[in-house]
Design a protein around this motif. Structure first.
Motif, PDB file in Angstrom:
ATOM      1  N   ASN A 287       0.569 -15.251  10.946  1.00 12.02           N
ATOM      2  CA  ASN A 287       1.702 -14.961  10.573  1.00 12.02           C
ATOM      3  C   ASN A 287       2.125 -15.016   9.626  1.00 12.02           C
ATOM      4  OD1 ASN A 287       4.409 -15.917   9.941  1.00 12.02           O
ATOM      5  ND2 ASN A 287       4.039 -17.368  11.338  1.00 12.02           N
ATOM      6  N   ASP A 288       2.153 -13.261   8.871  1.00  5.20           N
ATOM      7  CA  ASP A 288       2.404 -12.965   7.733  1.00  5.20           C
ATOM      8  C   ASP A 288       3.303 -13.907   7.176  1.00  5.20           C
ATOM      9  OD1 ASP A 288       1.084 -10.810   8.459  1.00  5.20           O
ATOM     10  OD2 ASP A 288       3.289  -9.708   8.456  1.00  5.20           O
TER      11      ASP A 288
ATOM     12  N   LYS B 298       3.090 -17.268   6.884  1.00  3.59           N
ATOM     13  CA  LYS B 298       2.238 -17.836   6.210  1.00  3.59           C
ATOM     14  C   LYS B 298       0.876 -17.637   5.580  1.00  3.59           C
ATOM     15  CE  LYS B 298       3.914 -20.963  10.516  1.00  3.59           C
ATOM     16  NZ  LYS B 298       4.792 -21.880   9.753  1.00  3.59           N
ATOM     17  N   ASN B 299       1.161 -16.456   5.441  1.00  2.00           N
ATOM     18  CA  ASN B 299      -0.590 -16.109   4.842  1.00  2.00           C
ATOM     19  C   ASN B 299      -0.171 -15.075   3.607  1.00  2.00           C
ATOM     20  OD1 ASN B 299      -3.074 -16.237   4.262  1.00  2.00           O
ATOM     21  ND2 ASN B 299      -3.314 -14.721   6.483  1.00  2.00           N
ATOM     22  N   LEU B 300       1.034 -15.333   2.644  1.00  3.53           N
ATOM     23  CA  LEU B 300       1.535 -14.501   1.866  1.00  3.53           C
ATOM     24  C   LEU B 300       0.908 -13.896   0.796  1.00  3.53           C
ATOM     25  CD1 LEU B 300       4.684 -15.662   1.692  1.00  3.53           C
ATOM     26  CD2 LEU B 300       4.554 -13.562   2.544  1.00  3.53           C
ATOM     27  N   ASP B 301      -0.267 -14.803   0.556  1.00  5.32           N
ATOM     28  CA  ASP B 301      -1.260 -14.593  -0.115  1.00  5.32           C
ATOM     29  C   ASP B 301      -2.685 -12.982  -0.007  1.00  5.32           C
ATOM     30  OD1 ASP B 301      -0.844 -15.896  -2.527  1.00  5.32           O
ATOM     31  OD2 ASP B 301      -1.302 -17.686  -1.954  1.00  5.32           O
ATOM     32  N   ARG B 302      -2.747 -12.790   1.731  1.00  5.65           N
ATOM     33  CA  ARG B 302      -3.127 -11.931   1.686  1.00  5.65           C
ATOM     34  C   ARG B 302      -2.099 -10.626   1.859  1.00  5.65           C
ATOM     35  NH1 ARG B 302      -7.376 -14.209   5.016  1.00  5.65           N
ATOM     36  NH2 ARG B 302      -8.400 -11.359   5.135  1.00  5.65           N
ATOM     37  N   GLU B 303      -1.495 -10.387   2.138  1.00  2.89           N
ATOM     38  CA  GLU B 303      -0.282  -9.462   2.337  1.00  2.89           C
ATOM     39  C   GLU B 303      -0.420  -9.051   0.918  1.00  2.89           C
ATOM     40  OE1 GLU B 303       3.340  -9.039   4.474  1.00  2.89           O
ATOM     41  OE2 GLU B 303       4.193  -9.141   2.313  1.00  2.89           O
ATOM     42  N   TYR B 304      -1.792  -7.841  -0.141  1.00  2.00           N
ATOM     43  CA  TYR B 304      -0.680  -7.219  -1.210  1.00  2.00           C
ATOM     44  C   TYR B 304      -1.054  -6.063  -1.327  1.00  2.00           C
ATOM     45  CZ  TYR B 304      -6.033  -7.227  -0.939  1.00  2.00           C
ATOM     46  OH  TYR B 304      -7.094  -7.017  -0.168  1.00  2.00           O
ATOM     47  N   LEU B 305      -1.173  -5.393  -2.653  1.00  2.00           N
ATOM     48  CA  LEU B 305      -1.456  -4.268  -2.773  1.00  2.00           C
ATOM     49  C   LEU B 305      -2.154  -4.066  -3.830  1.00  2.00           C
ATOM     50  CD1 LEU B 305       2.047  -3.591  -2.566  1.00  2.00           C
ATOM     51  CD2 LEU B 305       1.523  -1.878  -2.998  1.00  2.00           C
ATOM     52  N   ARG B 306      -3.380  -3.103  -4.172  1.00  2.00           N
ATOM     53  CA  ARG B 306      -4.112  -2.906  -5.109  1.00  2.00           C
ATOM     54  C   ARG B 306      -3.996  -1.548  -5.982  1.00  2.00           C
ATOM     55  NH1 ARG B 306      -8.469  -6.245  -6.753  1.00  2.00           N
ATOM     56  NH2 ARG B 306      -8.764  -7.376  -5.116  1.00  2.00           N
ATOM     57  N   LEU B 307      -3.712  -2.107  -7.750  1.00  2.00           N
ATOM     58  CA  LEU B 307      -3.983  -0.818  -8.419  1.00  2.00           C
ATOM     59  C   LEU B 307      -5.036  -0.959  -9.049  1.00  2.00           C
ATOM     60  CD1 LEU B 307      -0.633  -2.319  -7.365  1.00  2.00           C
ATOM     61  CD2 LEU B 307      -0.424   0.605  -8.260  1.00  2.00           C
ATOM     62  N   VAL B 308      -5.264   0.542  -9.595  1.00  2.00           N
ATOM     63  CA  VAL B 308      -5.780   0.319 -10.747  1.00  2.00           C
ATOM     64  C   VAL B 308      -5.102   1.254 -12.173  1.00  2.00           C
ATOM     65  CG1 VAL B 308      -6.959   2.913  -9.980  1.00  2.00           C
ATOM     66  CG2 VAL B 308      -8.568   1.299 -11.413  1.00  2.00           C
ATOM     67  N   ASN B 309      -5.243   0.794 -13.472  1.00  2.00           N
ATOM     68  CA  ASN B 309      -4.499   1.010 -14.556  1.00  2.00           C
ATOM     69  C   ASN B 309      -6.408   2.656 -14.535  1.00  2.00           C
ATOM     70  OD1 ASN B 309      -4.890   2.512 -17.041  1.00  2.00           O
ATOM     71  ND2 ASN B 309      -4.614  -0.270 -18.040  1.00  2.00           N
ATOM     72  N   LEU B 310      -5.410   3.996 -14.586  1.00  2.00           N
ATOM     73  CA  LEU B 310      -6.588   5.062 -14.749  1.00  2.00           C
ATOM     74  C   LEU B 310      -6.344   6.192 -15.783  1.00  2.00           C
ATOM     75  CD1 LEU B 310      -5.300   7.046 -12.097  1.00  2.00           C
ATOM     76  CD2 LEU B 310      -7.539   6.028 -11.740  1.00  2.00           C
ATOM     77  N   SER B 311      -5.786   4.719 -17.153  1.00  2.00           N
ATOM     78  CA  SER B 311      -5.513   5.757 -18.223  1.00  2.00           C
ATOM     79  C   SER B 311      -6.466   5.125 -18.871  1.00  2.00           C
ATOM     80  CB  SER B 311      -4.531   5.356 -18.882  1.00  2.00           C
ATOM     81  OG  SER B 311      -4.178   3.778 -19.186  1.00  2.00           O
ATOM     82  N   ALA B 312      -6.729   5.886 -20.177  1.00  2.00           N
ATOM     83  CA  ALA B 312      -7.515   5.059 -21.262  1.00  2.00           C
ATOM     84  C   ALA B 312      -7.208   3.466 -21.644  1.00  2.00           C
ATOM     85  CB  ALA B 312      -8.203   6.748 -22.216  1.00  2.00           C
TER      86      ALA B 312
ATOM     87  N   GLU C  65       7.593 -12.414   3.305  1.00  2.00           N
ATOM     88  CA  GLU C  65       6.753 -11.338   3.934  1.00  2.00           C
ATOM     89  C   GLU C  65       8.095  -9.927   3.112  1.00  2.00           C
ATOM     90  OE1 GLU C  65       8.935 -10.711   8.216  1.00  2.00           O
ATOM     91  OE2 GLU C  65       7.725 -11.985   6.734  1.00  2.00           O
ATOM     92  N   VAL C  66       6.700  -9.855   2.491  1.00  2.00           N
ATOM     93  CA  VAL C  66       7.659  -8.192   1.520  1.00  2.00           C
ATOM     94  C   VAL C  66       7.366  -6.670   2.603  1.00  2.00           C
ATOM     95  CG1 VAL C  66       7.412  -6.660  -1.028  1.00  2.00           C
ATOM     96  CG2 VAL C  66       6.714  -9.409  -0.736  1.00  2.00           C
ATOM     97  N   TRP C  67       6.285  -6.737   3.088  1.00  3.54           N
ATOM     98  CA  TRP C  67       5.919  -5.140   3.531  1.00  3.54           C
ATOM     99  C   TRP C  67       6.075  -5.396   5.299  1.00  3.54           C
ATOM    100  CZ3 TRP C  67       6.592  -2.312  -0.642  1.00  3.54           C
ATOM    101  CH2 TRP C  67       6.307  -2.875  -1.745  1.00  3.54           C
ATOM    102  N   ARG C  68       6.458  -4.920   5.440  1.00  4.23           N
ATOM    103  CA  ARG C  68       6.623  -4.034   6.695  1.00  4.23           C
ATOM    104  C   ARG C  68       5.210  -3.876   7.958  1.00  4.23           C
ATOM    105  NH1 ARG C  68      12.433  -0.986   5.781  1.00  4.23           N
ATOM    106  NH2 ARG C  68      13.598  -2.520   6.286  1.00  4.23           N
ATOM    107  N   ASN C  69       5.225  -4.773   8.960  1.00  2.00           N
ATOM    108  CA  ASN C  69       4.164  -4.180   9.865  1.00  2.00           C
ATOM    109  C   ASN C  69       3.605  -3.102  10.084  1.00  2.00           C
ATOM    110  OD1 ASN C  69       3.073  -7.143   8.859  1.00  2.00           O
ATOM    111  ND2 ASN C  69       3.880  -8.243  10.825  1.00  2.00           N
TER     112      ASN C  69
END
Length: 162
Positions: A55-56, A58-72, A130-134
């Protein structure tokens, strides 16, 4: 130029400075991945977990995006924002991401801090739902001036974040 630095957590790993120097050289020469326009941005999405297990709501911490800082350089995200397909908007608090480090944008309710449950740097959407639609959704990241930095689509059919 065959890869980019991808640090999960808050501490610099062994060899970090050498990896960042090699990445800077490859980026400036536009070798390998650095020839691709997606890697000319300051950040990119590395994974999009738009459908949490179970159940999204009840499990909001497992819904996420991971990004990376590509700059120097360290990236100050204060005032940056992100939207979803519904038009919900997250405005980033004061948080700085070191070069090569990843950070998560988590749907759940917590304050921005270093140390999500997996040790990642995290920003929390502070949502009750939930923020993101399944069935699929789009994340759009804007800099503090409102310029679009990137847009990525989540699709459960491809099981990839873009």
């Amino acid at each position: 130029g065959v890869a980019y630095v991808f640090v999960v957590g808050t501490g610099k790993p062994a060899g970090y400075e050498a990896l960042m120097a090699a990445q800077k050289e490859a980026r400036e020469a536009r070798r390998g991945v650095w020839a691709d326009a997606r890697y000319q941005r300051p950040v990119t999405v590395t994974s999009f977990h738009g459908n949490a297990p179970g159940n999204d709501s009840k499990n909001l911490d497992r819904e996420y995006l991971r990004l990376v800082n590509l700059s120097a350089d360290a990236l100050d995200l204060e005032g940056w924002s992100m939207t979803n397909s519904r038009g919900d908007r997250l405005v980033f608090p004061k948080i700085t991401i070191p070069p090569g480090f990843t950070f998560k944008v988590v749907s759940g309710k917590r304050e921005a801090r270093a140390g999500a449950s997996d040790g990642s740097i995290a920003v929390y959407w502070d949502s009750d739902r939930e923020v993101w639609r399944n069935h699929g959704d789009r994340a759009v990241l804007y800099d503090k001036n409102g310029n679009e930095v990137l847009s990525r689509t989540y699709s459960p059919r491809t099981r990839r974040g873009w």
